[in-house]
Scaffold this active site. Structure first.
Site, PDB file in Angstrom:
ATOM      1  N   GLU A 170       0.775  -1.111  -0.027  1.00 53.53           N
ATOM      2  CA  GLU A 170       0.050   0.025  -0.171  1.00 53.53           C
ATOM      3  C   GLU A 170       0.736   1.301  -0.084  1.00 53.53           C
ATOM      4  O   GLU A 170       0.306   2.143  -0.568  1.00 53.53           O
ATOM      5  CB  GLU A 170      -1.029   0.004   1.246  1.00 53.53           C
ATOM      6  CG  GLU A 170      -1.870  -1.127   1.281  1.00 53.53           C
ATOM      7  CD  GLU A 170      -2.681  -1.372  -0.099  1.00 53.53           C
ATOM      8  OE1 GLU A 170      -3.084  -0.397  -0.748  1.00 53.53           O
ATOM      9  OE2 GLU A 170      -3.200  -2.400  -0.160  1.00 53.53           O
ATOM     10  N   HIS A 184       1.774   2.173  -3.445  1.00 54.87           N
ATOM     11  CA  HIS A 184       0.708   3.098  -4.165  1.00 54.87           C
ATOM     12  C   HIS A 184       0.887   4.531  -3.784  1.00 54.87           C
ATOM     13  O   HIS A 184       0.586   5.267  -4.667  1.00 54.87           O
ATOM     14  CB  HIS A 184      -0.787   2.515  -3.891  1.00 54.87           C
ATOM     15  CG  HIS A 184      -1.040   1.245  -4.258  1.00 54.87           C
ATOM     16  ND1 HIS A 184      -0.728   0.864  -5.849  1.00 54.87           N
ATOM     17  CD2 HIS A 184      -1.622   0.134  -3.788  1.00 54.87           C
ATOM     18  CE1 HIS A 184      -1.346  -0.212  -5.968  1.00 54.87           C
ATOM     19  NE2 HIS A 184      -1.889  -0.732  -4.806  1.00 54.87           N
TER      20      HIS A 184
END
Length: 226
Positions: free
Chosen positions: A99, A102
């Site tokens: 994550e 990202h």
């Protein structure tokens, strides 16, 4: 109605099988990774990666649920499920690093992520109206409605195809950054690789199912299934 159509089932069967395999793999990898301790919690690993990239403004929040982890580019917030946020195991740091990957994509203008974010409104709208139009077109034998449904559903397929390199790249970044920042050494990467590779396979399965469903709709529109 489509689920009583053998042709449709034949089209999506490979995707369904792949999805079941992917779900089994990710569940198995998730549990095994939880049994392998890590030096940092998921939160601490993500914070270290973000800070090292100069992204001190990206916040990390805890959210309820399992596998509910995601990065929100609108608010620039990385949201981690409770187990990942607090967990000091390889599953937690692997998912948290993914994550965080990202967030790095967003900060550095990774083109596929930019395209994916641009495609979100069209994909959301398309998923909402396409099923109704397609079903109405098939039931009423009204080809213009079926065609419109196909067009709107294609927005969903395009989004999912664009999303694949975004997810693969985030996982690739995660694997590199975990080792680079000393969070996980190269000998401990096995469970991390299994979790991230299994997660990637779920995206492949979802994309394959959408593509095959779109091809089925096109076949119905062409009338060649009769």
């Amino acid at each position: 109605m489509m689920f009583y159509d053998f042709t449709y089932l034949l089209f999506i069967a490979p995707a369904i099988i792949l999805s079941l395999i992917a779900q089994w793999m990710i569940r198995s990898a998730y549990v095994k990774g939880q049994q392998s301790p890590a030096s940092l919690s998921g939160y601490a690993a993500a914070r270290k990666i973000l800070d090292a990239a100069g992204l001190t403004n990206v916040q990390i929040e805890q959210v309820p649920g399992e596998m509910s982890d995601h990065y929100d580019p609108r608010d620039r917030v990385l949201r981690l499920s409770s187990d990942v946020y607090h967990g000091r195991h390889l599953t937690a740091v692997g998912i948290a690093a993914h994550e965080a990957g990202h967030a790095l994509q967003h900060a550095f203008g990774y083109i596929p992520l930019v395209l994916r974010n641009l495609a979100v409104p069209a994909a959301s709208f398309g998923s909402g109206v396409s099923w109704f139009l397609i079903m109405a077109g098939i039931l009423m034998n009204f080809k213009i409605l079926l065609f419109a449904g196909i067009v709107f559903f294609s927005f969903v397929v395009i989004f999912q195809v664009i999303n694949l390199p975004v997810e693969f790249n985030a996982s690739s970044r995660a694997k590199q950054l975990l080792v680079e920042h000393g969070i996980v050494n190269q000998y401990e990467m096995g469970p991390v690789n299994k979790v991230l590779n299994a997660a990637a396979l779920t995206y492949v399965a979802a994309t394959l199912q959408s593509v095959m469903t779109l091809l089925y709709y096109i076949l119905r529109y062409s009338g060649r299934d009769r």
